[in-house]
Design a protein around this motif. Structure first.
Motif, PDB file in Angstrom:
ATOM      1  N   THR A   1      47.776  53.648  26.815  1.00  0.00           N
ATOM      2  CA  THR A   1      47.051  53.866  25.239  1.00  0.00           C
ATOM      3  C   THR A   1      45.489  54.173  25.361  1.00  0.00           C
ATOM      4  N   GLU A   2      44.831  53.482  26.060  1.00  0.00           N
ATOM      5  CA  GLU A   2      43.492  53.749  26.376  1.00  0.00           C
ATOM      6  C   GLU A   2      43.164  55.192  26.681  1.00  0.00           C
TER       7      GLU A   2
ATOM      8  N   THR B   1      44.924  48.314  40.693  1.00  0.00           N
ATOM      9  CA  THR B   1      45.156  47.554  39.291  1.00  0.00           C
ATOM     10  C   THR B   1      45.662  45.981  39.877  1.00  0.00           C
TER      11      THR B   1
ATOM     12  N   PRO C   1      53.606  45.475  29.197  1.00  0.00           N
ATOM     13  CA  PRO C   1      52.372  45.484  28.495  1.00  0.00           C
ATOM     14  C   PRO C   1      51.116  46.024  29.077  1.00  0.00           C
ATOM     15  N   PRO C   2      50.582  45.682  30.358  1.00  0.00           N
ATOM     16  CA  PRO C   2      49.315  46.217  30.537  1.00  0.00           C
ATOM     17  C   PRO C   2      49.554  47.583  30.994  1.00  0.00           C
ATOM     18  N   THR C   3      50.730  47.960  31.211  1.00  0.00           N
ATOM     19  CA  THR C   3      50.871  49.318  31.652  1.00  0.00           C
ATOM     20  C   THR C   3      50.528  50.335  30.337  1.00  0.00           C
ATOM     21  N   VAL C   4      51.381  49.802  29.154  1.00  0.00           N
ATOM     22  CA  VAL C   4      51.250  50.416  28.051  1.00  0.00           C
ATOM     23  C   VAL C   4      49.885  50.570  27.351  1.00  0.00           C
ATOM     24  N   ALA C   5      49.012  49.387  27.628  1.00  0.00           N
ATOM     25  CA  ALA C   5      47.820  49.110  27.029  1.00  0.00           C
ATOM     26  C   ALA C   5      46.859  50.103  27.930  1.00  0.00           C
ATOM     27  N   ALA C   6      46.999  50.401  29.139  1.00  0.00           N
ATOM     28  CA  ALA C   6      46.164  51.247  29.903  1.00  0.00           C
ATOM     29  C   ALA C   6      46.539  52.858  29.528  1.00  0.00           C
TER      30      ALA C   6
ATOM     31  N   ALA D   1      53.596  52.505  20.934  1.00  0.00           N
ATOM     32  CA  ALA D   1      52.238  52.608  21.179  1.00  0.00           C
ATOM     33  C   ALA D   1      51.565  53.915  21.267  1.00  0.00           C
TER      34      ALA D   1
END
Length: 349
Positions: A307-308, A215, A300-305, A331
């Motif tokens: 969540t996906e 990442t 934020p990017p960790t949570v987004a990843a 999330a």
């Protein structure tokens, strides 16, 4: 097994390189029918949390201790919580069940005390796996050695787990307690050092070894975290000895257990997917190291990843931090579960 002392100079030649896609020959991680993760030690204990279909909570009443200020001279106690992590992992395939201990907490007595209060025998474990060498994950080895006597017990560690480290803060440097290979061998542990992935329990459990850093946002420890090379102190951002446990639950996907997650939660999950060829993430449990100003931009990017990836269960513990806990709970409301010392998480095919 490596007999040479760990050398931080090796870091310059062993830094993981970005590795996209799948491995040519995925590791044959055998699917299991059930895995139970019992958190013996975590930063939190909440005696009012209730059990449900996937969690079994230890509330007040797990133990009794002497207390002369009460009528009868005793009082009811719950689980010990401390800044550390330890988990007992039971894996079942068919009729065969095996048990691993993953990390041992901060203090010599918290893990064994909590095990006693839960009626858990630590004499039945087949091996110990250390996520890394930081003292808040290995302190309970003292208590474990006392409980099991001198019986030889395999212990899987990365060879850099013996690294001498310190925090070089503006007010002065503070050296961290360093794990001793010689002392552990003296206690009867069969120390097995591996940088590369390992399969345990007849191929049912994967120890990741060093994790590929792929990442753009998981950069590791800030500047004050330093390691001794033998001649000088240098910045140690990667904590290369960081490794995780991975189990494949049949028809569900991967269960990933982290200690601190120094390699980054998303890096670890992607590494597990790449090694095994299994894309589905069923559960993520353990420390995600997202607490404090140095790591909050990574939330934020960790949570987004994550969540996906859409896991069914997320139990962030230990060093995750309250801001990341809130973000993950918002999330992933159906997957997120509050961690607590003495909780068992059951994941079945």
């Amino acid at each position: 097994m490596c007999d040479e002392a760990a050398d931080l100079q090796d870091v310059r030649t062993t830094v993981p390189r970005p590795a996209e896609g799948s491995v040519v020959d995925p590791i044959g991680l055998e699917p299991v029918d059930e895995v139970e993760i019992l958190t013996l030690v975590d930063n939190v204990f909440d005696g009012l949390l209730t059990s449900d279909e996937r969690t079994r909570r230890a509330g007040f009443g797990a133990g009794v201790t002497a207390a002369p200020v009460f009528e009868g001279g005793t009082t009811t106690v719950g689980m010990i919580a401390e800044h550390g992590f330890s988990a007992l992992v039971r894996v079942r395939r068919g009729e065969q069940t095996s048990t691993l201990l993953f990390d041992t907490g901060l203090s010599p007595d918290a893990m064994v005390t909590n095990a006693d209060r839960l009626g858990i025998s630590l004499a039945d474990i087949h091996a110990v796996v250390l996520s890394h060498g930081h003292f808040d994950h290995v302190g309970g080895l003292v208590g474990l050695a006392g409980k099991r006597g001198t019986r030889s017990l395999p212990m899987v560690v990365h060879p850099l787990a013996w690294t001498k480290r310190r925090l070089a803060m503006p007010g002065g440097a503070r050296e961290l307690p360093t794990l001793s290979r010689r002392a552990l061998r003296g206690e009867g542990f069969e120390v097995v050092e591996r940088r590369t992935p390992s399969l345990l329990l007849d191929g049912c459990v994967l120890v990741t070894g060093e994790v590929d850093r792929t990442t753009e946002y998981e950069h590791g420890m800030p500047r004050p975290h330093e390691a001794w090379t033998g001649s000088e102190w240098i910045h140690d951002p990667l904590v290369l000895d960081d490794q995780a446990l991975v189990v494949h639950v049949r028809d569900r996907g991967l269960v990933v257990l982290t200690g601190c997650g120094h390699a980054g939660a998303v890096n670890i999950v992607r590494h597990a997917q790449r090694l095994t060829g299994v894309r589905e993430l069923h559960a993520l449990v353990g420390g995600l190291h997202l607490g404090g100003p140095a790591f909050e931009p990574v939330i934020p990017p960790t949570v987004a990843a994550l969540t996906e990836l859409a896991p069914s269960l997320v139990v962030p513990g230990h060093c995750t931090g309250w801001r990341a806990q809130h973000a993950l709970a918002a999330a992933l409301p159906s997957a997120w579960v509050q961690g607590s010392s003495g909780t068992t998480y059951r994941l079945a095919a």
